[in-house]
Design an enzyme around this catalytic site. Structure first.
Site, short mmCIF file in Angstrom:
data_model
loop_
_atom_site.label_atom_id
_atom_site.label_comp_id
_atom_site.label_asym_id
_atom_site.label_seq_id
_atom_site.Cartn_x
_atom_site.Cartn_y
_atom_site.Cartn_z
N CYS A 47 0.77 -1.15 0.09
CA CYS A 47 0.08 0.23 -0.03
C CYS A 47 0.84 1.16 -0.01
CB CYS A 47 -0.91 -0.07 1.27
SG CYS A 47 -2.07 1.44 1.20
N CYS A 51 0.87 5.22 6.62
CA CYS A 51 0.25 5.09 8.01
C CYS A 51 1.31 4.13 8.87
CB CYS A 51 -0.93 4.24 7.99
SG CYS A 51 -2.23 4.78 6.53
N CYS A 54 0.97 0.39 10.11
CA CYS A 54 0.32 -0.77 9.48
C CYS A 54 1.54 -1.37 8.73
CB CYS A 54 -0.45 0.19 8.23
SG CYS A 54 -1.39 -1.10 7.23
N CYS A 91 -16.13 -9.28 6.44
CA CYS A 91 -15.63 -7.75 6.44
C CYS A 91 -14.21 -8.07 5.56
CB CYS A 91 -15.28 -7.17 7.54
SG CYS A 91 -14.44 -5.58 7.08
N CYS A 123 -19.31 -6.42 4.33
CA CYS A 123 -18.65 -5.22 5.00
C CYS A 123 -17.46 -5.13 3.90
CB CYS A 123 -18.58 -5.09 6.19
SG CYS A 123 -17.44 -3.76 6.99
N CYS A 183 -18.98 2.28 9.05
CA CYS A 183 -18.47 1.81 10.38
C CYS A 183 -17.16 2.53 10.51
CB CYS A 183 -17.98 0.26 10.02
SG CYS A 183 -16.92 -0.39 11.04
N ARG A 255 -17.30 -1.99 18.54
CA ARG A 255 -16.69 -3.40 18.19
C ARG A 255 -15.15 -3.35 18.68
NH1 ARG A 255 -18.59 -5.87 13.76
NH2 ARG A 255 -19.83 -4.16 13.57
N1 SAM Z 1 -6.50 0.46 3.42
C1 SAM Z 1 -7.70 0.62 3.94
C2 SAM Z 1 -7.59 1.79 4.80
O1 SAM Z 1 -6.92 2.27 5.56
O2 SAM Z 1 -8.75 2.76 4.82
C3 SAM Z 1 -8.56 -0.41 4.67
C4 SAM Z 1 -7.83 -1.41 5.58
S1 SAM Z 1 -7.04 -0.79 7.04
C5 SAM Z 1 -5.79 -1.93 7.49
C6 SAM Z 1 -8.30 -0.66 8.17
C7 SAM Z 1 -7.86 -0.01 9.56
O3 SAM Z 1 -7.31 -1.03 10.25
C8 SAM Z 1 -6.99 1.03 9.70
O4 SAM Z 1 -7.85 2.25 9.40
C9 SAM Z 1 -6.85 1.01 11.13
O5 SAM Z 1 -7.60 1.69 11.84
C10 SAM Z 1 -6.55 -0.44 11.40
N2 SAM Z 1 -5.36 -0.90 11.67
C11 SAM Z 1 -4.28 -1.18 10.55
N3 SAM Z 1 -3.31 -1.67 11.29
C12 SAM Z 1 -3.53 -1.66 12.66
C13 SAM Z 1 -2.65 -2.16 13.52
N4 SAM Z 1 -1.36 -2.37 13.72
N5 SAM Z 1 -3.24 -1.89 14.97
C14 SAM Z 1 -4.36 -1.27 15.00
N6 SAM Z 1 -5.33 -1.17 14.08
C15 SAM Z 1 -4.83 -1.26 12.91
C1 DTB Z 2 -10.81 -1.86 11.97
O1 DTB Z 2 -10.89 -0.72 12.29
N1 DTB Z 2 -10.09 -2.79 12.30
C2 DTB Z 2 -9.96 -3.89 11.41
C3 DTB Z 2 -11.04 -3.79 10.33
N2 DTB Z 2 -11.34 -2.56 10.74
C4 DTB Z 2 -10.70 -3.81 8.84
C5 DTB Z 2 -8.79 -4.23 10.84
C6 DTB Z 2 -7.56 -4.40 12.03
C7 DTB Z 2 -6.48 -4.47 11.71
C8 DTB Z 2 -5.32 -5.05 12.60
C9 DTB Z 2 -3.99 -5.15 11.82
C10 DTB Z 2 -4.05 -6.42 10.74
O2 DTB Z 2 -4.08 -7.30 11.04
O3 DTB Z 2 -3.12 -6.05 9.67
FE1 SF4 Z 3 -2.61 1.24 3.44
FE2 SF4 Z 3 -2.34 0.08 5.84
FE3 SF4 Z 3 -2.81 2.77 5.67
FE4 SF4 Z 3 -4.79 1.15 4.93
S1 SF4 Z 3 -4.16 1.33 7.05
S2 SF4 Z 3 -4.29 2.94 3.81
S3 SF4 Z 3 -3.58 -0.57 4.23
S4 SF4 Z 3 -1.00 1.70 4.97
#
Ligand code: SAM
Ligand code: DTB
Ligand code: SF4
Length: 320
Positions: A47, A51, A54, A91, A123, A183, A255
């Site tokens: 991606c 972030c 991530c 989801c 979702c 959500c 959630r």
């Molecule tokens: N790429 C899309 C976006 O960011 O909108 C969708 C997937 S993203 C992984 C969905 C959400 O997962 C993020 O907005 C964040 O709140 C949560 N998330 C991702 N990595 C995480 C982590 N290491 N710990 C906690 N929450 C995480």
């Molecule tokens: C959200 O707020 N939490 C979920 C869902 N929306 C998509 C994702 C959590 C991702 C946690 C890190 C991972 O497993 O990569």
């Molecule tokens: Fe990309 Fe992860 Fe950010 Fe979603 S949370 S936009 S997957 S870097």
């Protein structure tokens, strides 16, 4: 509530807050019902967003292997498995900055049709979305779209610089315009201050309409990300946020999302009392591990919690 009022609420004694949240929860929901959802990463890694939490960002040096968009059949087979294991909402998450029209998006529309055709709530979380794309997802049968604010507006640029808070709000507005449930939540434990948590809860509760579902993620510190060494948040601060979210957003599903693996059963039970009424089940979230299903089922059974049936809100609306 305005920001000052949310601040006063947030500062109340913790047990008073939990007690009030439990009352609000019981007034608006079947208190012994828990929504069980399963996540699947349909497109993993690579991606372009930065972030800092991530595992999937190209800016972070994590061990994650990048994968292309999964095939529809494969996704539907996973959805079936989740359904058989008791999940009522599925989801699908993609590591995209935004949705591009074309073959990939068309395939996601097929997945949504398939999942809703199975009688599960569908979702998606695919990044930024235009209004037109939101309408197409709605027509395909999407129940809800996940797009988080992640944190307060003022802490936001310490976490993400490649897209703005305003862009997030635009996507949220496009989802609402298409009539899809929103959500929307955030992440706790990224080094933000208490003021930031208060501001996030204030912004979430002032969205119009309020989110139907509010994911409360506890940071999962992923090796190779800038937040790898972030100091863990005090668990009572997490409970406090859940109670305040429940009081401010009485009708929403609150959630418990990322981070449950390291949270004790007792703390999760207190969170359920404070109004949390949805969890992600299954061994994996998107890329990080989640508690074993058996452990979750044992906990729910011990606490006398029953799975919430799918499409409950719609059925209640139809019956009214
Ligand atoms: N790429 C899309 C976006 O960011 O909108 C969708 C997937 S993203 C992984 C969905 C959400 O997962 C993020 O907005 C964040 O709140 C949560 N998330 C991702 N990595 C995480 C982590 N290491 N710990 C906690 N929450 C995480
Ligand atoms: C959200 O707020 N939490 C979920 C869902 N929306 C998509 C994702 C959590 C991702 C946690 C890190 C991972 O497993 O990569
Ligand atoms: Fe990309 Fe992860 Fe950010 Fe979603 S949370 S936009 S997957 S870097």
């Amino acid at each position: 509530m305005n920001l000052e009022e949310v601040k006063v609420l947030y500062g109340r004694p913790l047990l008073d807050l939990v007690f009030e949240a439990a009352q609000v929860h019981r007034a608006h929901h079947a208190a012994n019902e828990m929504q069980m959802c399963t996540l699947l990463s349909i497109k993993t890694g690579g991606c372009v967003e930065d972030c800092k939490y991530c595992s999937q960002s190209i800016h972070n040096k994590t061990a994650l292997e990048k994968e292309t968009l999964l095939k529809t059949d494969e996704v539907l087979a996973q959805a079936r498995k989740a359904k058989d294991a008791g999940s009522t909402r599925f989801c699908m998450g993609a590591a995209w900055r935004d949705v591009k029209d074309g073959r990939g998006f068309d395939r996601v529309l097929e997945m949504v049709k398939g999942v809703s055709g199975m009688g599960m709530e569908a979702c998606c979380t695919l990044g930024m979305l235009t209004e037109d794309q939101a309408v197409k997802l709605k027509e395909a049968g999407l129940t809800a779209y996940n797009h988080n604010l992640d944190t307060s507006e003022s802490f936001y640029d310490k976490v993400i610089t490649t897209r703005t808070y305003a862009e997030r709000l635009d996507t949220i507005a496009n989802v609402a315009k298409a009539g899809i449930s929103l959500c929307c939540g955030g992440i706790l434990g990224m080094g933000e201050s208490q003021e930031d948590r208060i501001a996030l809860l204030h912004t979430l509760s002032n969205l119009d309409p309020q989110p139907e579902s509010v994911p409360i993620n506890m940071l999962v510190p992923v090796a190779g990300t800038p937040l790898e060494k972030a100091e863990a948040l005090d668990i009572f601060e997490w409970i406090r946020c859940i109670a305040v979210a429940r009081i401010l957003m009485p009708k929403a599903m609150v959630r418990l999302s990322a981070g449950r693996l390291t949270i004790s059963k007792e703390a999760q039970a207190l969170a359920f009392l404070a109004g949390a009424n949805a969890i992600f089940t299954g061994e994996k979230l998107l890329t990080t591990p989640n508690p074993e299903s058996d452990e979750d089922f044992n906990l729910l059974e011990t606490l006398g919690l029953k799975p919430r049936p799918p499409y409950k809100d719609e059925k209640q609306k139809e019956a009214a």
